[in-house]
Design a protein around this motif. Sequence first.
Motif, mmCIF file in Angstrom:
data_model
loop_
_atom_site.group_PDB
_atom_site.id
_atom_site.type_symbol
_atom_site.label_atom_id
_atom_site.label_comp_id
_atom_site.label_asym_id
_atom_site.label_seq_id
_atom_site.Cartn_x
_atom_site.Cartn_y
_atom_site.Cartn_z
ATOM 1 N N PRO A 114 0.814 -1.224 0.000
ATOM 2 C CA PRO A 114 0.000 0.000 0.000
ATOM 3 C C PRO A 114 0.848 1.276 0.000
ATOM 4 C CG PRO A 114 -0.129 -1.113 2.136
ATOM 5 C CD PRO A 114 0.657 -2.008 1.236
ATOM 6 N N TYR A 115 0.468 2.234 -0.812
ATOM 7 C CA TYR A 115 1.107 3.558 -0.821
ATOM 8 C C TYR A 115 0.179 4.520 -1.548
ATOM 9 C CZ TYR A 115 2.467 2.651 -5.681
ATOM 10 O OH TYR A 115 2.449 2.367 -7.017
ATOM 11 N N SER A 116 0.451 5.804 -1.358
ATOM 12 C CA SER A 116 -0.355 6.801 -2.054
ATOM 13 C C SER A 116 0.510 7.971 -2.507
ATOM 14 C CB SER A 116 -1.488 7.275 -1.146
ATOM 15 O OG SER A 116 -2.267 8.223 -1.795
ATOM 16 N N CYS A 117 0.971 8.803 -1.551
ATOM 17 C CA CYS A 117 1.641 10.053 -1.939
ATOM 18 C C CYS A 117 3.086 9.853 -2.407
ATOM 19 C CB CYS A 117 1.620 11.041 -0.772
ATOM 20 S SG CYS A 117 2.745 10.609 0.583
ATOM 21 N N CYS A 118 3.750 8.840 -1.912
ATOM 22 C CA CYS A 118 5.170 8.577 -2.207
ATOM 23 C C CYS A 118 6.069 9.746 -1.802
ATOM 24 C CB CYS A 118 5.392 8.234 -3.677
ATOM 25 S SG CYS A 118 4.812 6.593 -4.042
ATOM 26 N N SER A 119 5.627 10.531 -0.829
ATOM 27 C CA SER A 119 6.405 11.695 -0.388
ATOM 28 C C SER A 119 6.623 11.723 1.118
ATOM 29 C CB SER A 119 5.690 12.988 -0.778
ATOM 30 O OG SER A 119 5.317 12.976 -2.103
ATOM 31 N N GLY A 120 6.234 10.679 1.828
ATOM 32 C CA GLY A 120 6.440 10.657 3.277
ATOM 33 C C GLY A 120 5.462 11.501 4.052
ATOM 34 N N VAL A 121 4.268 11.706 3.506
ATOM 35 C CA VAL A 121 3.298 12.589 4.156
ATOM 36 C C VAL A 121 2.018 11.858 4.589
ATOM 37 C CG1 VAL A 121 1.854 14.640 3.835
ATOM 38 C CG2 VAL A 121 4.152 14.582 2.869
ATOM 39 N N CYS A 122 1.457 11.004 3.743
ATOM 40 C CA CYS A 122 0.089 10.511 3.969
ATOM 41 C C CYS A 122 -0.011 9.335 4.953
ATOM 42 C CB CYS A 122 -0.542 10.114 2.641
ATOM 43 S SG CYS A 122 0.090 8.566 1.961
ATOM 44 N N THR A 123 1.056 8.624 5.204
ATOM 45 C CA THR A 123 1.151 7.436 6.076
ATOM 46 C C THR A 123 0.461 6.195 5.517
ATOM 47 O OG1 THR A 123 -0.722 7.814 7.580
ATOM 48 C CG2 THR A 123 1.341 8.928 8.145
ATOM 49 N N SER A 124 0.076 6.188 4.245
ATOM 50 C CA SER A 124 -0.492 4.962 3.648
ATOM 51 C C SER A 124 0.478 3.797 3.697
ATOM 52 C CB SER A 124 -0.852 5.198 2.180
ATOM 53 O OG SER A 124 -1.866 6.135 2.074
ATOM 54 N N CYS A 125 1.763 4.087 3.685
ATOM 55 C CA CYS A 125 2.797 3.045 3.643
ATOM 56 C C CYS A 125 3.419 2.839 5.023
ATOM 57 C CB CYS A 125 3.877 3.422 2.642
ATOM 58 S SG CYS A 125 4.732 4.937 3.119
ATOM 59 N N ALA A 126 2.651 3.168 6.085
ATOM 60 C CA ALA A 126 3.179 3.056 7.448
ATOM 61 C C ALA A 126 3.635 1.635 7.744
ATOM 62 C CB ALA A 126 2.102 3.464 8.445
ATOM 63 N N ALA A 148 8.025 3.671 10.460
ATOM 64 C CA ALA A 148 8.684 4.194 9.263
ATOM 65 C C ALA A 148 7.653 4.311 8.149
ATOM 66 C CB ALA A 148 9.811 3.268 8.835
ATOM 67 N N LEU A 149 7.893 5.193 7.218
ATOM 68 C CA LEU A 149 7.071 5.321 6.020
ATOM 69 C C LEU A 149 7.901 4.783 4.860
ATOM 70 C CD1 LEU A 149 5.640 8.895 6.728
ATOM 71 C CD2 LEU A 149 4.575 6.675 7.212
ATOM 72 N N LEU A 150 7.494 3.641 4.326
ATOM 73 C CA LEU A 150 8.388 2.901 3.413
ATOM 74 C C LEU A 150 8.676 3.625 2.109
ATOM 75 C CD1 LEU A 150 7.335 -0.839 3.825
ATOM 76 C CD2 LEU A 150 9.046 0.494 5.066
ATOM 77 N N CYS A 151 7.849 4.611 1.732
ATOM 78 C CA CYS A 151 8.109 5.332 0.475
ATOM 79 C C CYS A 151 9.310 6.254 0.601
ATOM 80 C CB CYS A 151 6.880 6.118 0.029
ATOM 81 S SG CYS A 151 6.450 7.497 1.101
ATOM 82 N N VAL A 152 9.740 6.543 1.828
ATOM 83 C CA VAL A 152 10.917 7.398 2.033
ATOM 84 C C VAL A 152 11.876 6.735 3.029
ATOM 85 C CG1 VAL A 152 9.888 9.598 1.364
ATOM 86 C CG2 VAL A 152 9.615 8.776 3.711
HETATM 87 S S1 FES Z 1 2.875 6.749 0.442
HETATM 88 FE FE1 FES Z 1 2.345 8.510 1.548
HETATM 89 S S2 FES Z 1 3.700 8.469 3.219
HETATM 90 FE FE2 FES Z 1 4.343 6.813 1.992
#
Ligand code: FES
Length: 106
Positions: free
Chosen positions: A37-49, A75-79
């Motif tokens: 799971p992911y959404s923003c890929c910027s370390g903001v939304c926490t979808s990838c918590a 950790a937020l895996l996108c960053v």
């Molecule tokens: S996808 Fe949004 S914080 Fe990782």
Amino acid sequence: MQDYNIKVQFEKETLSLSCTENQDIISAANTNGIDLPYSCCSGVCTSCASKILEGYVDKEDAMGLDDDLKEKGFALLCVTYPKSDLIVVMGDQVEDDLYNDQFGNY
Ligand code: FES
């Protein structure tokens, strides 16, 4: 370039992928054909918590987590960039734990 083995516990499965030290784990999962799971890929939304169970990472770019949460292993895996082999858990329980830690139990 250093290549690390990442094990991700997600939805009752343990998924295995490889990730270089300068690649974020969500991108590495996509490259390995693994859908996380992911959404923003910027370390903001926490979808990838996620929570790091074993190993070391660089997660300084996780704007969606305060220092206290980072110290607890979230950790937020996108960053998140591996600095060793890792065991990571993600999914609904981690998101709930993160939410409760951040906003309290109601
Ligand atoms: S996808 Fe949004 S914080 Fe990782």
